[in-house]
Design a protein around this motif. Structure first.
Motif, PDB file in Angstrom:
ATOM      1  N   PHE A 525     -28.055  13.696 -12.465  1.00 15.25           N
ATOM      2  CA  PHE A 525     -29.346  12.848 -12.491  1.00 15.25           C
ATOM      3  C   PHE A 525     -29.027  11.702 -12.718  1.00 15.25           C
ATOM      4  O   PHE A 525     -29.679  10.809 -13.554  1.00 15.25           O
ATOM      5  CB  PHE A 525     -30.177  13.594 -13.754  1.00 15.25           C
ATOM      6  N   ALA A 526     -28.002  11.030 -12.322  1.00 11.50           N
ATOM      7  CA  ALA A 526     -27.643   9.412 -12.647  1.00 11.50           C
ATOM      8  C   ALA A 526     -28.682   8.597 -11.793  1.00 11.50           C
ATOM      9  O   ALA A 526     -29.159   8.973 -10.685  1.00 11.50           O
ATOM     10  CB  ALA A 526     -26.299   9.175 -11.795  1.00 11.50           C
ATOM     11  N   ARG A 596     -33.972  18.837 -15.499  1.00  7.11           N
ATOM     12  CA  ARG A 596     -33.244  17.878 -16.393  1.00  7.11           C
ATOM     13  C   ARG A 596     -33.442  17.864 -17.819  1.00  7.11           C
ATOM     14  O   ARG A 596     -32.393  17.537 -18.378  1.00  7.11           O
ATOM     15  CB  ARG A 596     -33.858  16.367 -15.790  1.00  7.11           C
ATOM     16  N   ASN A 597     -34.597  18.137 -18.148  1.00  5.47           N
ATOM     17  CA  ASN A 597     -34.914  18.125 -19.731  1.00  5.47           C
ATOM     18  C   ASN A 597     -34.056  19.130 -20.077  1.00  5.47           C
ATOM     19  O   ASN A 597     -33.451  19.116 -21.236  1.00  5.47           O
ATOM     20  CB  ASN A 597     -36.251  18.159 -20.031  1.00  5.47           C
ATOM     21  N   ARG A 600     -30.244  18.541 -20.298  1.00  2.00           N
ATOM     22  CA  ARG A 600     -29.647  17.116 -21.109  1.00  2.00           C
ATOM     23  C   ARG A 600     -29.896  17.645 -22.675  1.00  2.00           C
ATOM     24  O   ARG A 600     -29.472  17.019 -23.463  1.00  2.00           O
ATOM     25  CB  ARG A 600     -30.240  16.134 -20.777  1.00  2.00           C
ATOM     26  N   SER A 601     -30.771  18.703 -22.953  1.00  2.00           N
ATOM     27  CA  SER A 601     -31.148  19.012 -24.400  1.00  2.00           C
ATOM     28  C   SER A 601     -29.978  19.593 -25.078  1.00  2.00           C
ATOM     29  O   SER A 601     -29.933  19.612 -26.299  1.00  2.00           O
ATOM     30  CB  SER A 601     -32.323  20.072 -24.372  1.00  2.00           C
ATOM     31  N   GLY A 602     -29.059  20.311 -24.583  1.00  2.00           N
ATOM     32  CA  GLY A 602     -28.065  20.899 -25.139  1.00  2.00           C
ATOM     33  C   GLY A 602     -28.406  22.306 -25.591  1.00  2.00           C
ATOM     34  O   GLY A 602     -27.536  22.906 -26.073  1.00  2.00           O
ATOM     35  N   ILE A 613     -32.114  28.366 -14.997  1.00  2.00           N
ATOM     36  CA  ILE A 613     -31.722  27.144 -14.727  1.00  2.00           C
ATOM     37  C   ILE A 613     -30.553  26.978 -15.342  1.00  2.00           C
ATOM     38  O   ILE A 613     -29.466  26.229 -14.504  1.00  2.00           O
ATOM     39  CB  ILE A 613     -32.862  26.228 -15.687  1.00  2.00           C
ATOM     40  N   GLN A 614     -29.962  27.650 -16.546  1.00  2.00           N
ATOM     41  CA  GLN A 614     -28.678  27.472 -16.963  1.00  2.00           C
ATOM     42  C   GLN A 614     -27.584  28.192 -15.883  1.00  2.00           C
ATOM     43  O   GLN A 614     -26.605  27.609 -15.758  1.00  2.00           O
ATOM     44  CB  GLN A 614     -28.498  28.353 -18.217  1.00  2.00           C
ATOM     45  N   GLU A 615     -28.031  29.462 -15.478  1.00  2.73           N
ATOM     46  CA  GLU A 615     -26.969  29.904 -14.336  1.00  2.73           C
ATOM     47  C   GLU A 615     -26.979  29.108 -13.035  1.00  2.73           C
ATOM     48  O   GLU A 615     -25.830  28.853 -12.767  1.00  2.73           O
ATOM     49  CB  GLU A 615     -27.695  31.256 -13.856  1.00  2.73           C
TER      50      GLU A 615
END
Length: 762
Positions: A525-526, A596-597, A600-602, A613-615
Motif C-alpha cells: 500500500f505504498a 489495508r486497515n 496495518r493494525s497488527g 483477509i489474513q489468509e
C-alpha cells in the motif's frame, strides 16, 4: 473425427468469429464471455443448427452500449425476421442500449442473399421503429452482420483457367527462380528466407465461388475481419461490377492470398491447387488483403443470380438480371499468391507480420492514432532498451502485432493494467479503448492523452537519466498486473466450477478488482503525494516477480471472492450482486480500505472476513513485509520458518512424536489425527476446509491447493488434503480445523530446526 470432438470444434469456430467481431467493433468484453453457464451449449446450437435458432443474449457475459443478438439462419426468412424483431424489442425495453447488432450465421451465399432480401431496407425500418417504441430511444440503431460458417467436404481447392505463361514468378530471397530448386537447401535464417510469390490475373467470380466454398475462414489471418461488413456495403465495387466490369482490374488494388501449405507447388499449366480440405482439415491459406473486395463482389454475384432465378419466366426483369450477371462475370482482378515454407512457428509469425503489414490501410482506430503520440514513442523507446537488457521487462506493441509468446502489451492492455494499479479497477473493466485512449488536441502543441492518471505528465517530462526512476514510481507494477489479470482469465473457469451463484458472479466479473487488490497487497500500500495533496500509489520498491506467486493465484481468487461476499453481506447498497457492481470502483475503495486497515493494525483475524483477509495476505507477503503479519487468530504460536518448508524434526500429536521430512507431511498427519479423534460434520469441513480439504473424489487436476491432493483415510472414509499453500497459511488452516473440531489446547505441535520453539502448536 468423433461427433463430440466435431461439435466442440464447431463451437470454438463460432467463438472465434464472435471474438473478432467484438474486437473490430471495439465492443468491450474484457471478461471470458464464453465461460458462463449455458454458453457452450448455445455456441454448439449456433454451429450445428438444422433449423433457425436465435440465442438469448443474456446468456453471454458481454458488456457495452451495443447489444448483440446471435442467430443461425437455415430456412423461412420471414420467421427469422419475426424472431429477431421480438428479441430486439425485448432488449430495447430492458437495457436501453444505444444500438442492437443482429449477427447471422449462414451456410452459403444463397442463404445469405435470401435472408438479406427479407431484411431489406423497409423491413429494417419497421424493425427499428418497433424497437424504438419499446425503448423510448428515438436514436436506437439496428445493424446486421452476416458470417458465412462452413463445414468442409474432402476436396482439393483449386484456382482454374489461369494463364500460366502470363504469370510473374517472383524470385525467392536466395535468388533461385525455380521453386523446385529450393528443396534440400540450407536456410541462412534471414527474414523472408522461405518466401515465394506468384502474380497473375484471374476472374473475380472465381474468388466469389472460393468464398462461398470456404466461408469467412478464408480471412482467418486478416486483421480486418468483418470491418468492411460493419462499415456498410462498398458501393464503388458494386457500381463498377454493375456498369463497367471491364474496368474492375484497373480500379482495384488486387487480392493477396497467403499459402502456408508446405506441399504447395505450381504443377499444372492452367490451375493451382491451394490445399486439400476436409471435415478435419481446415485450409492452410488465407486472404490477407482484399476481404472487402471478395465479400462485396460475392454478394453482388449471388444477389444477381438469386434475382434472376426468382424472376418470372420470360420476363424482361429476368433477362436483365441474367445479362448483368454474365457481364459482371467477365470482371478480372490481380492476385498475388505468397507461399511461406519453413518451420511451423516461424511461418506463423511471418504470416502475422505480413497480414499486419498488408493491412496498414485498415480503418483507423483510436489505438492506432494513440500509438503515434510522443508519450508512447518515448515509452516504447525506453521499454525496447530495457527489454534488451532485462528478461523481466516487456514491450509495448501496436494493435495486431506481437507473436504467440513473448512479453508484450498493446496500448489498451497497458491502460487497463494501469487503471488497476491506480485503484480504478471498475474503469479498467468498463471503459472502452476510445475512453481509455482519448486524445486532447494540443492547440498549437503536440496532442496529449486526456487520462493523465494513465499517461502521467512526469514521464513525458523526464530526462533520459530520470526515466528509470519515474517509470518505476508510476509503472513498476504494470507488467505484474497484466500477468495477474491474464492468469486470472486462465483460472476463472476451474475456480468458479460447482460454486454458489454469488461466488461465481464475483469470480466471473471481478478480474480487475482482484488484480488491483493483489497489486496493493504486494506493494504494501505504498503511496506518494502529488502537489495538490492527492495520494497516488508508489511502485518504486515493487520488485515481485510474477512467477513467484503464480501458483497461489487460484487459491487467492477463492479467498478474494469470499472477502467480497463477506464484506457486502447485509449491506443494503450491495443487495443486487451482479456485473454492474464491478463496473465502478466504489466497492473496491471501501474493500481496500478494510484490507489495508486490518493489515496495518497488527491485529489477528477474529471475524470470518478478517480471517479471509489474513489468509489472502499470507499468500503473498513474507515476514517483515510492510503489510505483513505474524502470529495467529487465537493467541497460539504460528511462526513460519525461514527455510523453504523443510521440517527436520518431528510432529507431536497428543504426546506421541513422529519424525517427518516436511511441513506438508505434518499437515497431512495432523488432519488425519483430528478427523480420527474428533467429530466434524460435512458442513464444518466445507466451511473450514474451503479450498484445501474435501471428501469429494473429483479433485485430481483441480487448481490451487488441490492440484496435487494427498489422500487421507479416517474412520473408514477418504478425504483429500491440498498442501500447496505456504507455511503460514498451513498454520492458519490447522488452527481453524482444530477450533472447529474442539481439539483441546496442547495436543498438537510441529517442530523444525529448534527443539524449543514450535513452528505450529495448538
Amino acid at each position: 473425427m468423433g461427433m463430440m470432438i466435431l461439435k466442440k470444434k464447431q463451437a470454438e469456430s463460432i467463438r472465434d468469429y464472435i471474438d473478432k467481431i467484438l474486437k473490430n467493433q471495439e465492443i468491450d468484453c474484457d471478461e471470458e464471455w464464453w465461460s458462463g453457464e449455458g454458453v457452450e451449449e448455445e455456441l454448439q446450437a449456433l454451429a450445428g443448427a438444422e433449423k433457425n435458432h436465435v440465442c438469448d443474449p443474456d446468456i453471454f457475459n458481454m458488456e457495452g452500449s451495443e447489444r448483440l443478438v446471435f442467430a443461425a439462419f437455415r430456412e423461412k426468412p420471414e420467421e427469422m425476421l419475426e424472431e429477431v424483431t421480438q428479441m430486439a424489442c425485448r432488449l430495447a425495453g430492458q437495457n436501453e442500449p444505444a444500438g442492437i447488432r443482429l449477427v447471422f450465421f449462414v451456410r452459403d451465399m444463397k442463404s445469405r442473399v435470401c435472408l438479406e432480401e427479407a431484411l431489406n431496407r423497409d423491413s429494417l425500418t419497421r424493425l427499428r421503429a418497433r424497437a424504438r417504441s419499446f425503448s423510448g430511444n428515438k436514436k436506437l440503431a439496428i445493424h446486421c452482420t452476416y458470417i458465412l460458417q462452413k463445414e468442409f467436404a474432402r476436396q482439393d481447392v483449386k484456382l482454374k483457367n489461369l494463364m500460366r505463361h502470363e504469370m510473374i514468378q517472383m524470385p525467392p530471397i536466395r535468388g533461385r527462380i525455380n521453386q523446385e530448386g529450393l528443396e534440400g537447401t540450407v536456410s541462412s535464417g534471414r527474414p523472408g528466407e522461405h518466401l515465394n510469390a506468384l502474380v497473375f490475373t484471374m476472374d473475380l467470380y472465381q474468388l466469389a465461388e472460393l468464398y462461398n466454398l470456404i466461408g469467412d475462414k478464408l480471412f482467418k489471418n486478416n486483421v480486418r475481419f468483418g470491418i468492411s461488413e460493419m462499415l456498410g456495403v462498398d458501393y464503388s465495387i458494386r457500381e463498377t461490377l454493375d456498369k463497367e466490369p471491364e474496368l474492375f482490374w484497373y480500379k482495384n488494388n488486387g487480392i493477396v492470398i497467403l499459402v502456408e501449405n508446405p506441399d504447395f507447388k505450381p504443377k499444372n499449366v492452367e490451375e493451382l491447387v491451394l490445399d486439400h480440405i476436409g471435415p478435419d482439415k481446415e485450409p492452410d491459406f488465407s486472404v490477407v488483403n482484399g476481404a472487402q473486395t471478395i465479400t462485396t463482389s460475392a454478394r453482388y454475384f449471388f444477389e444477381m443470380e438469386y434475382r434472376w432465378k426468382n424472376s418470372s419466366e420470360g420476363s424482361e426483369e429476368r433477362y436483365r438480371y441474367q445479362r448483368k450477371l454474365e457481364a459482371a462475370k467477365k470482371a478480372q482482378v490481380m492476385v498475388r499468391i505468397i507461399h511461406i515454407s519453413g518451420e511451423e512457428e516461424s511461418s506463423s509469425d511471418m504470416a502475422k507480420a505480413l497480414s499486419v503489414a498488408l493491412n496498414r490501410q485498415k480503418p483507423i482506430k483510436m489505438e492506432d492514432i494513440a500509438f503515434t503520440l510522443r508519450f508512447v514513442e518515448k515509452m516504447t523507446g525506453y521499454l525496447n532498451r530495457s527489454y534488451t537488457d532485462n528478461q523481466g521487462a516487456f514491450r509495448l506493441v501496436r494493435r495486431g502485432e506481437g507473436g504467440e509468446t513473448g512479453q508484450y502489451m498493446d496500448l489498451v492492455e497497458f491502460a487497463r493494467a494501469r487503471k488497476a494499479c491506480v485503484g480504478e479497477p471498475g474503469e479498467a473493466r468498463s471503459q472502452g479503448a476510445k475512453t481509455l485512449l482519448k486524445i486532447q488536441p494540443g492547440e498549437g502543441m503536440p496532442d496529449f492523452f486526456q487520462q493523465r492518471d494513465i499517461f502521467v505528465d512526469e514521464w513525458l517530462e523526464a530526462e533520459e537519466d530520470e526515466e528509470e526512476n519515474v517509470f518505476r514510481r508510476h509503472y513498476g507494477a504494470i507488467w505484474f498486473a497484466h500477468q495477474a489479470a491474464r492468469e486470472y482469465d486462465g483460472c476463472r473457469k476451474s475456480v468458479a466450477k460447482e460454486q454458489e451463484d454469488d461466488f461465481r458472479t464475483v469470480i466471473n466479473n471481478g478480474k480487475w478488482y482482484f488484480t488491483a487488490v493483489l497489486v496493493q497487497l504486494a506493494n504494501g500500500f505504498a503511496s506518494f503525494s502529488l502537489a495538490d495533496g492527492k495520494k497516488m500509489p508508489d511502485f518504486t520498491r515493487f520488485m515481485v516477480p510474477f512467477g513467484t506467486v503464480r501458483e497461489n493465484i487460484p487459491a487467492a481468487m477463492g479467498l478474494f471472492a469470499d472477502i467480497v461476499l463477506l464484506y457486502i453481506e447485509g449491506k443494503e447498497e450491495y443487495k443486487n450482486l451482479d456485473s454492474n457492481l464491478f463496473k465502478k470502483s466504489d466497492l473496491y475503495r471501501k474493500l481496500t480500505e478494510e484490507i489495508r486497515n486490518f493489515c496495518r493494525s497488527g491485529a489477528e483475524g477474529v471475524t470470518k472476513l478478517e480471517c479471509r483477509i489474513q489468509e489472502l495476505a499470507d499468500l503473498f507477503l513474507e515476514e517483515g513485509d510492510p503489510a505483513g503479519r505474524a502470529g495467529n487468530g487465537s493467541g497460539h504460536s504460528a511462526k513460519a520458518p525461514a527455510e523453504a518448508g523443510q521440517l527436520t524434526n518431528k510432529v507431536v500429536l497428543k504426546g506421541r512424536k513422529k519424525p517427518l521430512e516436511s511441513i506438508a507431511q505434518a499437515m497431512v498427519e495432523t488432519v488425519r489425527y483430528v478427523l480420527e479423534n474428533y467429530p466434524l460434520s460435512g458442513e464444518q469441513i466445507k466451511e473450514h476446509g474451503s479450498g484445501w480439504l474435501t471428501d469429494k473424489e473429483s479433485v485430481e487436476g483441480d487448481t490451487g491447493c488441490m492440484r496435487r491432493p494427498v489422500k487421507v483415510v479416517a474412520k473408514g472414509k477418504s478425504y483429500w488434503v491440498g498442501t500447496l499453500s505456504n507455511t503460514r497459511v498451513k498454520c492458519r488452516q490447522m488452527e481453524r480445523l482444530c477450533q472447529a473440531a474442539g481439539v483441546p489446547e496442547g495436543e498438537i505441535a510441529w517442530y523444525g530446526d529448534s527443539p524449543d520453539e514450535p513452528v505450529f502448536c495448538w
